[in-house]
Design an enzyme around this catalytic site. Structure first.
Site, PDB file in Angstrom:
ATOM      1  N   ILE A   1       0.833  -1.204   0.000  1.00  0.00           N
ATOM      2  CA  ILE A   1       0.000   0.000   0.000  1.00  0.00           C
ATOM      3  C   ILE A   1       0.867   1.253   0.000  1.00  0.00           C
ATOM      4  O   ILE A   1       0.628   2.206  -0.750  1.00  0.00           O
ATOM      5  CB  ILE A   1      -0.943  -0.019   1.212  1.00  0.00           C
ATOM      6  CG1 ILE A   1      -1.940  -1.173   1.090  1.00  0.00           C
ATOM      7  CG2 ILE A   1      -1.683   1.312   1.340  1.00  0.00           C
ATOM      8  CD1 ILE A   1      -2.800  -1.385   2.314  1.00  0.00           C
TER       9      ILE A   1
ATOM     10  N   PHE B   1       2.448   2.204  -3.426  1.00  0.00           N
ATOM     11  CA  PHE B   1       1.596   2.802  -4.446  1.00  0.00           C
ATOM     12  C   PHE B   1       0.994   4.132  -4.002  1.00  0.00           C
ATOM     13  O   PHE B   1       0.717   4.990  -4.843  1.00  0.00           O
ATOM     14  CB  PHE B   1       0.473   1.827  -4.832  1.00  0.00           C
ATOM     15  CG  PHE B   1       0.937   0.735  -5.739  1.00  0.00           C
ATOM     16  CD1 PHE B   1       1.184   0.983  -7.080  1.00  0.00           C
ATOM     17  CD2 PHE B   1       1.154  -0.540  -5.267  1.00  0.00           C
ATOM     18  CE1 PHE B   1       1.617  -0.020  -7.925  1.00  0.00           C
ATOM     19  CE2 PHE B   1       1.591  -1.552  -6.102  1.00  0.00           C
ATOM     20  CZ  PHE B   1       1.828  -1.282  -7.433  1.00  0.00           C
ATOM     21  N   GLU B   2       0.765   4.300  -2.723  1.00  0.00           N
ATOM     22  CA  GLU B   2       0.246   5.588  -2.256  1.00  0.00           C
ATOM     23  C   GLU B   2       1.318   6.667  -2.337  1.00  0.00           C
ATOM     24  O   GLU B   2       1.037   7.802  -2.698  1.00  0.00           O
ATOM     25  CB  GLU B   2      -0.267   5.462  -0.810  1.00  0.00           C
ATOM     26  CG  GLU B   2      -1.508   4.606  -0.659  1.00  0.00           C
ATOM     27  CD  GLU B   2      -2.718   5.221  -1.338  1.00  0.00           C
ATOM     28  OE1 GLU B   2      -2.743   6.454  -1.510  1.00  0.00           O
ATOM     29  OE2 GLU B   2      -3.635   4.470  -1.704  1.00  0.00           O
ATOM     30  N   GLY B   3       2.566   6.298  -2.017  1.00  0.00           N
ATOM     31  CA  GLY B   3       3.640   7.274  -2.037  1.00  0.00           C
ATOM     32  C   GLY B   3       3.599   8.177  -0.813  1.00  0.00           C
ATOM     33  O   GLY B   3       2.537   8.440  -0.242  1.00  0.00           O
TER      34      GLY B   3
ATOM     35  N   ARG C   1      -1.048  -1.118 -10.000  1.00  0.00           N
ATOM     36  CA  ARG C   1      -1.481  -1.519  -8.658  1.00  0.00           C
ATOM     37  C   ARG C   1      -2.412  -2.714  -8.730  1.00  0.00           C
ATOM     38  O   ARG C   1      -2.313  -3.645  -7.932  1.00  0.00           O
ATOM     39  CB  ARG C   1      -2.177  -0.344  -7.967  1.00  0.00           C
ATOM     40  CG  ARG C   1      -2.609  -0.662  -6.531  1.00  0.00           C
ATOM     41  CD  ARG C   1      -3.015   0.590  -5.803  1.00  0.00           C
ATOM     42  NE  ARG C   1      -3.268   0.344  -4.398  1.00  0.00           N
ATOM     43  CZ  ARG C   1      -3.378   1.294  -3.480  1.00  0.00           C
ATOM     44  NH1 ARG C   1      -3.251   2.564  -3.836  1.00  0.00           N
ATOM     45  NH2 ARG C   1      -3.609   0.992  -2.217  1.00  0.00           N
TER      46      ARG C   1
END
Length: 320
Positions: free
Chosen positions: A19, A22-24, A137
């Site tokens: 998570i 991909f969220e950064g 993702r």
């Protein structure tokens, strides 16, 4: 809920890492295109203009945001889930939102006992900022969902999941003859090798697809193509031969003329340079000396290029 249904109570560390990747990480609050402020690893509840967080604080905010997501996944899924499947669903729900997750076909197929269609349905959902479907993702979540239970999965493995091949629907069943003909048409058609054991092995290796990361069996079409009984089918017609393009022979007269012109220009530049130097000696103080040196450089370039090409085309001993 049945006592036979088993699900993890929380998302694992590898799920959290997926998570986060991909969220950064956003150390400062930024406003998305929809006008919502976001900070840290996708946190929106307390994000506001001018807010800042450290990575440790962003980690705590993520853990806080995952509490309702984990609860929603646990309540929506009425079937047993292994840790990999649970992590993939939590990442998916965190990405699209809790309510869209509950109403999605992913949950419907999952509870209907069809996990393959459930994970494939993830591909229909966009990811924030993604320009194509399925997104990277969704591919990583697909690979994590199908990973073998009990086997550790690294983030590099998930990020290397193919895109978009995990979501290609299964091809409809075809007759044995159609499958064999398709296999033959996929091969190189010129030249046709004689039927030998080695050639058969080569065809088998070319037709069997790569095994997926989750250990899935090869497609039925590959097994049909490997059936030796289908080798008796008529061969596909030979394609029309294409005429080979006409190529100019090395060392043609055009090349020779170009090289000679360059050489002649170089010699003329040498003569002009000599004349400029003579003029400079007679009437010093002008630009004749500078012009002479420029002509010398030009002559050297022309003669050098001409001589190099002559050697490359006709002077090298390894040329026929």
């Amino acid at each position: 809920m049945s006592d036979d249904v088993h699900k993890p109570a929380k998302v694992s560390r590898e799920g959290v890492v997926l998570i986060k990747s991909f969220e950064g990480f956003r150390p400062r609050a930024v406003r998305r295109e929809d006008g919502v402020w976001v900070i840290g690893y996708g946190h929106t509840l307390s994000a506001r203009e001018g807010a800042t967080v450290s990575e440790a604080e962003a980690e705590l905010l993520l853990q806080y945001d995952l509490i309702p997501v984990v609860k929603a996944v646990s309540e929506a899924a009425r079937v047993s889930l292994n840790p990999h499947q649970f992590d993939a669903l939590v990442s998916f729900a965190y990405s699209i939102g809790i309510e869209p997750f509950r109403a999605s076909e992913v949950v419907a197929h999952l509870n209907a006992g069809d996990p393959a269609r459930a994970v494939a349905a993830m591909a229909e959902w966009d990811d924030a900022g993604a320009a194509r479907k399925p997104t990277r993702r969704r591919s990583a979540e697909h690979a994590l969902f199908n990973a073998a239970p009990g086997v550790a999965v690294t983030l590099a493995d998930l990020l290397a999941a193919p895109l978009p091949s995990p979501f290609v629907e299964a091809a409809p069943e075809t007759s044995t003859d159609d499958t064999a003909v398709s296999a033959l048409l996929d091969q190189d058609v010129a030249p046709f090798p004689e039927a030998t054991d080695a050639a058969t092995a080569t065809v088998d290796a070319a037709e069997v697809p790569l095994t997926a990361a989750n250990g899935a069996e090869p497609a039925p079409e590959a097994e049909a193509a490997a059936d030796p009984e289908q080798a008796q089918l008529p061969a596909a017609p030979l394609p029309a031969r294409r005429k080979a393009p006409v190529r100019r022979a090395k060392g043609s007269w055009v090349d020779l003329a170009t090289i000679l012109v360059l050489g002649a220009l170089g010699m003329l530049a040498v003569g002009a340079a000599m004349a400029a130097f003579v003029r400079a000696s007679v009437a010093p103080g002008g630009d004749s000396t500078l012009i002479g040196w420029v002509l010398i450089v030009l002559a050297a370039a022309c003669i050098g290029v001409s001589g190099y090409n002559l050697y490359q085309r006709w002077g090298r001993p390894d040329r026929p």
